[in-house]
Design an enzyme around this catalytic site. Structure first.
Site, mmCIF file in Angstrom:
data_model
loop_
_atom_site.group_PDB
_atom_site.id
_atom_site.type_symbol
_atom_site.label_atom_id
_atom_site.label_comp_id
_atom_site.label_asym_id
_atom_site.label_seq_id
_atom_site.Cartn_x
_atom_site.Cartn_y
_atom_site.Cartn_z
ATOM 1 N N CYS A 61 0.838 -1.200 0.000
ATOM 2 C CA CYS A 61 0.000 0.000 0.000
ATOM 3 C C CYS A 61 0.874 1.251 0.000
ATOM 4 O O CYS A 61 1.774 1.387 0.831
ATOM 5 C CB CYS A 61 -0.921 0.017 1.206
ATOM 6 S SG CYS A 61 -2.193 -1.262 1.193
ATOM 7 N N GLN A 109 -9.552 -9.791 -12.139
ATOM 8 C CA GLN A 109 -9.510 -8.477 -11.499
ATOM 9 C C GLN A 109 -9.572 -8.634 -9.985
ATOM 10 O O GLN A 109 -10.464 -9.304 -9.461
ATOM 11 C CB GLN A 109 -10.682 -7.622 -11.988
ATOM 12 C CG GLN A 109 -10.523 -7.084 -13.396
ATOM 13 C CD GLN A 109 -9.536 -5.942 -13.468
ATOM 14 O OE1 GLN A 109 -9.144 -5.382 -12.450
ATOM 15 N NE2 GLN A 109 -9.136 -5.578 -14.675
ATOM 16 N N CYS A 144 -4.875 -0.514 -16.971
ATOM 17 C CA CYS A 144 -4.447 -0.396 -15.580
ATOM 18 C C CYS A 144 -3.261 0.545 -15.430
ATOM 19 O O CYS A 144 -2.856 0.836 -14.304
ATOM 20 C CB CYS A 144 -4.110 -1.770 -15.003
ATOM 21 S SG CYS A 144 -2.776 -2.627 -15.869
#
Length: 360
Positions: free
Chosen positions: A80, A192, A315
């Site tokens: 992240c 996905q 993407c």
């Protein structure tokens, strides 16, 4: 010896970091925000630029928050990028990146809005995870740009039913406003990751291209046939759908997933080579290429077919912007663009662009 720099942080850059300068050299800084003053620890020096982590914040942005995950931060899990940022600001930052790439690579000035996709707290959205299984039975995730492992007890962005890659086949159910589809996919194959991504993207593509009964549709980089199945339903028996996929296993699943639509067929092969051999007419083209994009040869081959509409799922905003530029050279203009926050807490996004022939 660890090198530390005092920096003022500038704008966001593509890749989950922010731009600063130190004695004329560009520094790409993670865990920071525009306008902040930080102490940054250099993690890489390739001679042209530096990479660094903000380890102390002396002047914080009002958009900074405490990361919900204890494993997010400098030197910790690299999954992240943006847990220290409010969700609203995360989407504004991502919008700025898309706008900058469109301007720089396609010469287009465009205001971009990144759309929220539930769950609205940005957590528990990832349907597939790849952990490092530790000798003591624990789980780990890797640091940013490293093979080093951080042991964790739980990943906050993982959905409770998230799967790990394994052998075999799983069945995914996709519910949309136009119907429900059941698709077969390899357990370790591409799908996905956001739990609501298939529905979001299928509905967006179908709305954009407005495919009509009897039309011919080409689905490139089709994977297991997610778009092709819904497109085949839309064109009906009088139409035709060709799904092209380079991965042999995914193409086999595509063939199985399209079996109930005799007017749809799956072709295994590299997209550029299949297009060179010829696939027939196409009123509409849908493409969802890998991160590197379609590139000029494929764009030219698509344009030569003369479709009335092209839906490009991407993407990577840089690859998309470059390919939009290639389409422009072939007489196709960007008519619509939607951007979805399908990877909250990270810098990643998913774009869907509609390209149509320019009016002459």
């Amino acid at each position: 010896m660890t090198r530390r720099l005092e920096l003022e942080i500038g704008p966001v850059a593509h890749g989950g970091h922010f731009v600063a300068r130190h004695e004329g050299q560009v520094v790409f800084v993670r865990h920071a925000l525009p306008g902040e003053r930080v102490t940054a620890e250099v993690t890489e020096d390739d001679g042209r630029f530096l990479r660094a982590d903000a380890v102390e914040v002396h002047l914080a942005s009002p958009e900074r928050v405490e990361a919900p995950c204890p494993y997010a931060g400098p030197g910790l899990c690299g999954g992240c990028d943006f847990q220290h940022v409010t969700l609203e600001e995360q989407r504004r930052l991502k919008a700025a990146v898309v706008s900058e790439q469109l301007q720089r690579l396609a010469g287009l000035e465009r205001d971009v809005v990144v759309e929220e996709v539930p769950p609205s707290d940005g957590l528990a959205w990832r349907s597939r995870m790849q952990y490092v299984h530790l000798p003591d039975g624990g789980l780990g995730l890797r640091k940013h740009r490293s093979h080093e492992v951080v042991e964790i007890d739980h990943c906050l962005i993982a959905h409770p039913a998230a799967r790990e890659p394994e052998d075999g086949v799983v069945v995914e159910q996709v519910e949309t406003s136009t119907g429900t589809g059941v698709l077969e996919v390899a357990a370790d194959g591409f799908w996905q990751p956001h739990v609501n991504a298939p529905r979001t993207l299928v509905e967006c593509v179908l709305e954009m291209v407005d495919v009509q009964p009897g039309e011919s549709v080409l689905d490139l980089y089709a994977g297991v046939g997610l778009f092709a199945a819904f497109l085949a339903h839309a064109v009906g028996p009088a139409g035709a759908v060709v799904a092209v996929e380079g991965d042999k296993a995914a193409s086999r699943h595509s063939r199985a997933n399209l079996a109930s639509y005799p007017w749809a067929r799956s072709v295994a092969g590299r997209v550029d080579r299949v297009l060179h051999r010829g696939v027939g007419a196409a009123d509409v083209v849908v493409l969802d290429p890998p991160r590197v994009g379609a590139k000029g040869q494929v764009v030219r081959a698509i344009s030569d077919l003369g479709p009335r509409a092209v839906a490009y799922v991407a993407c990577d905003p840089a690859a998309l912007a470059r390919d939009i530029g290639y389409f422009a050279e072939q007489g196709y203009a960007l008519a619509d663009l939607r951007v979805f926050d399908l990877f909250p807490m990270t810098h990643h996004i998913e774009c869907v662009a509609l390209l149509v022939p320019e009016a002459r």
